[in-house]
Design a protein around this motif. Sequence first.
Motif, PDB file in Angstrom:
ATOM      1  N   UNK A  37       0.834  -1.207   0.000  1.00 19.09           N
ATOM      2  CA  UNK A  37       0.000   0.000   0.000  1.00 19.09           C
ATOM      3  C   UNK A  37       0.867   1.255   0.000  1.00 19.09           C
ATOM      4  N   UNK A  38       1.914   1.220   0.793  1.00 17.48           N
ATOM      5  CA  UNK A  38       2.774   2.408   0.871  1.00 17.48           C
ATOM      6  C   UNK A  38       3.346   2.737  -0.511  1.00 17.48           C
ATOM      7  N   UNK A  39       3.771   1.698  -1.202  1.00 20.18           N
ATOM      8  CA  UNK A  39       4.385   1.956  -2.515  1.00 20.18           C
ATOM      9  C   UNK A  39       3.341   2.311  -3.568  1.00 20.18           C
ATOM     10  N   UNK A  40       2.156   1.749  -3.445  1.00 22.40           N
ATOM     11  CA  UNK A  40       1.180   1.931  -4.525  1.00 22.40           C
ATOM     12  C   UNK A  40       0.127   2.981  -4.179  1.00 22.40           C
ATOM     13  N   UNK A  41       0.580   4.036  -3.551  1.00 19.77           N
ATOM     14  CA  UNK A  41      -0.293   5.197  -3.385  1.00 19.77           C
ATOM     15  C   UNK A  41       0.456   6.405  -3.922  1.00 19.77           C
ATOM     16  N   UNK A  42      -0.286   7.361  -4.390  1.00 17.93           N
ATOM     17  CA  UNK A  42       0.337   8.561  -4.935  1.00 17.93           C
ATOM     18  C   UNK A  42      -0.607   9.727  -4.702  1.00 17.93           C
ATOM     19  N   UNK A  43      -0.080  10.904  -4.810  1.00 17.82           N
ATOM     20  CA  UNK A  43      -0.879  12.093  -4.518  1.00 17.82           C
ATOM     21  C   UNK A  43      -0.736  13.075  -5.668  1.00 17.82           C
ATOM     22  N   UNK A  44      -1.848  13.623  -6.111  1.00 16.75           N
ATOM     23  CA  UNK A  44      -1.808  14.724  -7.081  1.00 16.75           C
ATOM     24  C   UNK A  44      -2.663  15.840  -6.492  1.00 16.75           C
ATOM     25  N   UNK A  45      -2.050  16.942  -6.142  1.00 21.99           N
ATOM     26  CA  UNK A  45      -2.746  18.037  -5.438  1.00 21.99           C
ATOM     27  C   UNK A  45      -3.487  17.436  -4.240  1.00 21.99           C
ATOM     28  N   UNK A  46      -4.822  17.578  -4.147  1.00 20.35           N
ATOM     29  CA  UNK A  46      -5.536  17.024  -2.984  1.00 20.35           C
ATOM     30  C   UNK A  46      -6.035  15.601  -3.221  1.00 20.35           C
ATOM     31  N   UNK A  47      -5.744  15.047  -4.362  1.00 17.08           N
ATOM     32  CA  UNK A  47      -6.274  13.714  -4.691  1.00 17.08           C
ATOM     33  C   UNK A  47      -5.309  12.639  -4.194  1.00 17.08           C
ATOM     34  N   UNK A  48      -5.768  11.867  -3.230  1.00 14.10           N
ATOM     35  CA  UNK A  48      -4.968  10.755  -2.713  1.00 14.10           C
ATOM     36  C   UNK A  48      -5.421   9.510  -3.463  1.00 14.10           C
ATOM     37  N   UNK A  49      -4.488   8.865  -4.130  1.00 16.86           N
ATOM     38  CA  UNK A  49      -4.865   7.765  -5.019  1.00 16.86           C
ATOM     39  C   UNK A  49      -4.178   6.478  -4.560  1.00 16.86           C
ATOM     40  N   UNK A  50      -5.003   5.502  -4.229  1.00 21.20           N
ATOM     41  CA  UNK A  50      -4.499   4.186  -3.814  1.00 21.20           C
ATOM     42  C   UNK A  50      -4.757   3.218  -4.973  1.00 21.20           C
ATOM     43  N   UNK A  51      -3.685   2.808  -5.640  1.00 21.86           N
ATOM     44  CA  UNK A  51      -3.883   1.860  -6.751  1.00 21.86           C
ATOM     45  C   UNK A  51      -3.391   0.462  -6.401  1.00 21.86           C
ATOM     46  N   UNK A  52      -3.250   0.224  -5.076  1.00 20.72           N
ATOM     47  CA  UNK A  52      -2.718  -1.082  -4.649  1.00 20.72           C
ATOM     48  C   UNK A  52      -3.687  -2.229  -4.917  1.00 20.72           C
ATOM     49  N   UNK A  53      -4.988  -1.923  -5.046  1.00 19.06           N
ATOM     50  CA  UNK A  53      -5.947  -3.005  -5.289  1.00 19.06           C
ATOM     51  C   UNK A  53      -6.127  -3.253  -6.792  1.00 19.06           C
ATOM     52  N   UNK A  54      -5.083  -2.978  -7.548  1.00 14.47           N
ATOM     53  CA  UNK A  54      -5.100  -3.303  -8.976  1.00 14.47           C
ATOM     54  C   UNK A  54      -4.301  -4.568  -9.226  1.00 14.47           C
ATOM     55  N   UNK A  55      -4.553  -5.192 -10.369  1.00 14.20           N
ATOM     56  CA  UNK A  55      -3.870  -6.453 -10.703  1.00 14.20           C
ATOM     57  C   UNK A  55      -2.486  -6.134 -11.256  1.00 14.20           C
ATOM     58  N   UNK A  56      -1.658  -5.661 -10.362  1.00 19.99           N
ATOM     59  CA  UNK A  56      -0.307  -5.261 -10.774  1.00 19.99           C
ATOM     60  C   UNK A  56       0.696  -5.633  -9.692  1.00 19.99           C
ATOM     61  N   UNK A  57       1.939  -5.750 -10.137  1.00 15.51           N
ATOM     62  CA  UNK A  57       3.070  -5.842  -9.222  1.00 15.51           C
ATOM     63  C   UNK A  57       3.991  -4.659  -9.544  1.00 15.51           C
TER      64      UNK A  57
END
Length: 540
Positions: A37-57
């Motif tokens: 989760x720590x690695x697969x989150x990112x922020x753009x302005x106020x948008x906090x985006x968690x993409x860890x629940x995607x089918x990716x490594x």
Amino acid sequence: MSADITTTEEWAALAAHAEKIRTIHLRDEFAADPERVTRMTAQAADLYVDYSKNLVTDETVRLLVALAGRVALGDRIQAMFRGEHINTSEDRAVLHTALRLPRDASLVVDGQDVVRDVHAVLDQMAAFAERVRSGEWVGHTGQRIRTVVNIGIGGSDLGPVMAYEALAPYRDAGIECRYVSNIDPTDLSVTLADLDPATTMFVIVSKTFSTLETLTNATEARTWLLAGLGGDDAAVAKHFVAVSTNEQRVRDFGIDPANMFGFWDWVGGRYSYDSAVGLSLMLAIGPDGFREMLAGFHAVDEHFRTARLESNVPALLGLLNVWYNNFLGAQTHAVLPYSQLLHRFPAYLQQLTMESNGKSVTRDGQPVSYQTGEVFWGEPGTNGQHAFYQLIHQGTKTVPADFIGFSEPNYDLGDMHDAFMANFFAQTSALAFGRTAEEIEAQGVAADVVPHKVMPGNHPTTSILVPKLTPATLGQLVALYEHIVFTEGTVWGIDSFDQWGVELGKEMAKQLTPLLHGEPGEADPSTATLIARYREQRGR
Ligand SMILES: O=P(O)(O)OC[C@H]1O[C@H](O)[C@H](O)[C@@H](O)[C@@H]1O
């Protein structure tokens, strides 16, 4: 001619990698990696985006970023922001990002300082909006304007109405806006039924000022206004304003160019509601709110322009969409806002995404050998949960989904917002992790029912968590999707900024209209029979 993207080693690497990813399960990925989760989150302005629940490594992300490198995504982003003519089939710059540049910026494109032009129109809009909002601007009979009817279609409707609905809590001048788009006479009739012409203003929005639906509705609206105000043509100047790039046509229609708000051919219709096309929104929320929204757009523009691809949110989400569309066989993409205020957001995104990326030739006119634009759809949660989520949870299709939620509500009723957002969190978790047959058996469920209750999980979602829905965060969200579209279009090598596919139907409608009146004309046998049946049922 550019090489077919599918023949590159970056594409081949992703195709091979997809075989591995088809065998993973998010349950195992999360169990094996506490830092995911720590690695697969990112922020753009106020948008906090968690993409860890995607089918990716991590490897998927690395390979997707390599694909972006292959198509020189970074260079193309800069080319767009510089105003190069990246809309090649129409030979135009693509500069919706210039609509939100701050006043002190400068950008000269084709010999013209576009920032000066943009702010001149914004100032004109603000001055007008203040007059209408304060009641200084009055209608033909001296009464103040209470209702604004926006007449436009496509980009001249979907953006303004989406934002007007989304920003309902910020409307503060007692002005109600209504939106008429369809050439179905019902739309205008129902909209005007309870309105008083003396207090109604029409904003006619059309980039080209040649769109049949809009001009037809505008003509009828003028007839309605004049009929209600004693037939004095002078009333038009007090009750009609226009938003367009085409001054001559506005004049020809009979609207004084003094009441016209301009924009430019480098703003695509579906990228235009932050231009003068958003005039109705500004009338409702005021110039300050509108400017806050523009600042929100600009914050995400800056992120997209400057962030490295590895942490560039629109680029990453665009690449993820390519991943599902081209390597994991997904055909659709759900957008699920957990906000009733965003109930028109999926419809708005449908034009933005599907008119942009529904193309089957590359920029140099070669047929593509791969899938392009996915079908975007959605409804606000929790309504969707009680309708189509079943298919996402237990159906046979992969439906990547964006969940958009807000921590702070705009309207607060006891603990309702917590109950609401608990659904957001529960759905993304259930989609990812599901429930196994063993877990269901352990609940004492009868053996023959167990298979029906198994929740496979492993369904990809991206969570976008935003502090609160405000003009600024709405701007950020829209800019996010605009740049997602750009990223996908760049990988596919298509022109995301033209829309030739809508022209033929328009042309044919014009050709067929006389046949509906019984005049001679050409039609294919199926269509001719349908028209004959139509005329019969209409008693003609
Ligand atoms: O703003 P207008 O020129 O009236 O165009 C309205 C809409 O109609 C066209 O057919 C395009 O498909 C849309 O991209 C556009 O937004």
